[in-house]
Design a protein around this motif. Structure first.
Motif, PDB file in Angstrom:
ATOM      1  N   ILE A 203       0.838  -1.206   0.000  1.00 54.79           N
ATOM      2  CA  ILE A 203       0.000   0.000   0.000  1.00 54.79           C
ATOM      3  C   ILE A 203       0.870   1.252   0.000  1.00 54.79           C
ATOM      4  O   ILE A 203       0.574   2.225  -0.699  1.00 54.79           O
ATOM      5  N   SER A 204       1.944   1.233   0.751  1.00 56.35           N
ATOM      6  CA  SER A 204       2.856   2.385   0.778  1.00 56.35           C
ATOM      7  C   SER A 204       3.466   2.616  -0.600  1.00 56.35           C
ATOM      8  O   SER A 204       3.509   3.754  -1.083  1.00 56.35           O
ATOM      9  N   LEU A 205       3.938   1.540  -1.230  1.00 60.31           N
ATOM     10  CA  LEU A 205       4.528   1.669  -2.567  1.00 60.31           C
ATOM     11  C   LEU A 205       3.494   2.134  -3.597  1.00 60.31           C
ATOM     12  O   LEU A 205       3.788   2.975  -4.436  1.00 60.31           O
ATOM     13  N   LYS A 206       2.277   1.618  -3.501  1.00 58.41           N
ATOM     14  CA  LYS A 206       1.223   2.013  -4.443  1.00 58.41           C
ATOM     15  C   LYS A 206       0.828   3.472  -4.254  1.00 58.41           C
ATOM     16  O   LYS A 206       0.658   4.210  -5.224  1.00 58.41           O
ATOM     17  N   SER A 207       0.690   3.889  -3.009  1.00 51.93           N
ATOM     18  CA  SER A 207       0.325   5.285  -2.745  1.00 51.93           C
ATOM     19  C   SER A 207       1.416   6.231  -3.226  1.00 51.93           C
ATOM     20  O   SER A 207       1.147   7.217  -3.919  1.00 51.93           O
ATOM     21  N   PHE A 208       2.658   5.911  -2.854  1.00 49.43           N
ATOM     22  CA  PHE A 208       3.782   6.755  -3.243  1.00 49.43           C
ATOM     23  C   PHE A 208       3.979   6.750  -4.756  1.00 49.43           C
ATOM     24  O   PHE A 208       4.173   7.801  -5.379  1.00 49.43           O
ATOM     25  N   GLY A 209       3.919   5.569  -5.348  1.00 55.44           N
ATOM     26  CA  GLY A 209       4.109   5.460  -6.801  1.00 55.44           C
ATOM     27  C   GLY A 209       3.037   6.197  -7.577  1.00 55.44           C
ATOM     28  O   GLY A 209       3.319   6.889  -8.553  1.00 55.44           O
ATOM     29  N   THR A 210       1.797   6.067  -7.135  1.00 55.74           N
ATOM     30  CA  THR A 210       0.689   6.762  -7.799  1.00 55.74           C
ATOM     31  C   THR A 210       0.848   8.270  -7.664  1.00 55.74           C
ATOM     32  O   THR A 210       0.660   9.017  -8.637  1.00 55.74           O
TER      33      THR A 210
ATOM     34  N   MET B 197       3.634   9.361  -9.997  1.00 53.76           N
ATOM     35  CA  MET B 197       3.179   9.341 -11.395  1.00 53.76           C
ATOM     36  C   MET B 197       2.346  10.585 -11.693  1.00 53.76           C
ATOM     37  O   MET B 197       2.440  11.149 -12.778  1.00 53.76           O
ATOM     38  N   GLN B 198       1.566  11.007 -10.719  1.00 52.30           N
ATOM     39  CA  GLN B 198       0.745  12.191 -10.911  1.00 52.30           C
ATOM     40  C   GLN B 198       1.601  13.457 -10.898  1.00 52.30           C
ATOM     41  O   GLN B 198       1.462  14.314 -11.764  1.00 52.30           O
ATOM     42  N   LYS B 199       2.479  13.575  -9.918  1.00 54.50           N
ATOM     43  CA  LYS B 199       3.267  14.798  -9.759  1.00 54.50           C
ATOM     44  C   LYS B 199       4.335  14.959 -10.846  1.00 54.50           C
ATOM     45  O   LYS B 199       4.514  16.038 -11.385  1.00 54.50           O
ATOM     46  N   ILE B 200       5.042  13.883 -11.141  1.00 49.43           N
ATOM     47  CA  ILE B 200       6.158  13.977 -12.086  1.00 49.43           C
ATOM     48  C   ILE B 200       5.698  13.889 -13.539  1.00 49.43           C
ATOM     49  O   ILE B 200       6.125  14.674 -14.389  1.00 49.43           O
ATOM     50  N   PHE B 201       4.819  12.914 -13.826  1.00 50.73           N
ATOM     51  CA  PHE B 201       4.419  12.671 -15.212  1.00 50.73           C
ATOM     52  C   PHE B 201       3.034  13.218 -15.546  1.00 50.73           C
ATOM     53  O   PHE B 201       2.549  13.037 -16.659  1.00 50.73           O
TER      54      PHE B 201
END
Length: 143
Positions: free
Chosen positions: A88-95, A98-102
């Motif tokens: 969940i931590s990886l999914k939250s951070f990754g999502t 993805m939103q902020k950078i890309f």
């Protein structure tokens, strides 16, 4: 090269992951779009529900023959909970990244992140740690 049993276990685990994942993803969208929660909080809630479904299917079907019920459920639940917290931590951070950078919509960023987390983090830990085969028990059963 690949043993038939290993391929079957992998495919069964993917079914379990899909059923837990589709529940998780659907609830994430529901909590974000309908209840107006930030997607990182939605992922926390929906991930917990999806994890319960995933654990149940893995224990009762996918890894039933690998470790049977010889390993205590409390031990498996504790290990699974640690994997879920990491997931969940990886999914939250990754999502979020993805939103902020890309500048990807959170729904797309979540799908991309899920692919990496599912195959690179969840499956190996669930197979080789949470539902690790009890070698002594398997040797006794095969004799």
């Amino acid at each position: 090269m690949f043993r038939r049993k290993s391929v079957l276990t992998f495919l069964q685990a993917q079914v379990a992951a899909f059923l837990g994942g589709i529940t998780d993803y659907g609830l994430m969208i529901l909590f974000t779009e309908v209840f107006q929660l930030h997607f990182t909080f939605s992922i926390l809630i929906s991930g917990t529900v999806g994890a319960i479904i995933n654990f149940s299917i893995n224990r009762l079907w996918v890894f039933k023959n690998q470790c049977g019920y010889s390993n205590p459920i409390n031990n498996q639940l504790f290990k699974f909970a640690l994997v879920v917290l990491g997931s969940i931590s990886l999914k939250s951070f990754g999502t979020l990244m993805m939103q902020k950078i890309f500048q990807l919509d959170y729904r797309i960023g979540r799908l991309v992140t899920d692919i990496f987390v599912s195959y690179g983090f969840n499956y190996p830990l669930i197979k080789y740690w949470v539902f690790k085969s009890n070698e002594k028990q398997n040797a006794v059963e095969s004799n």
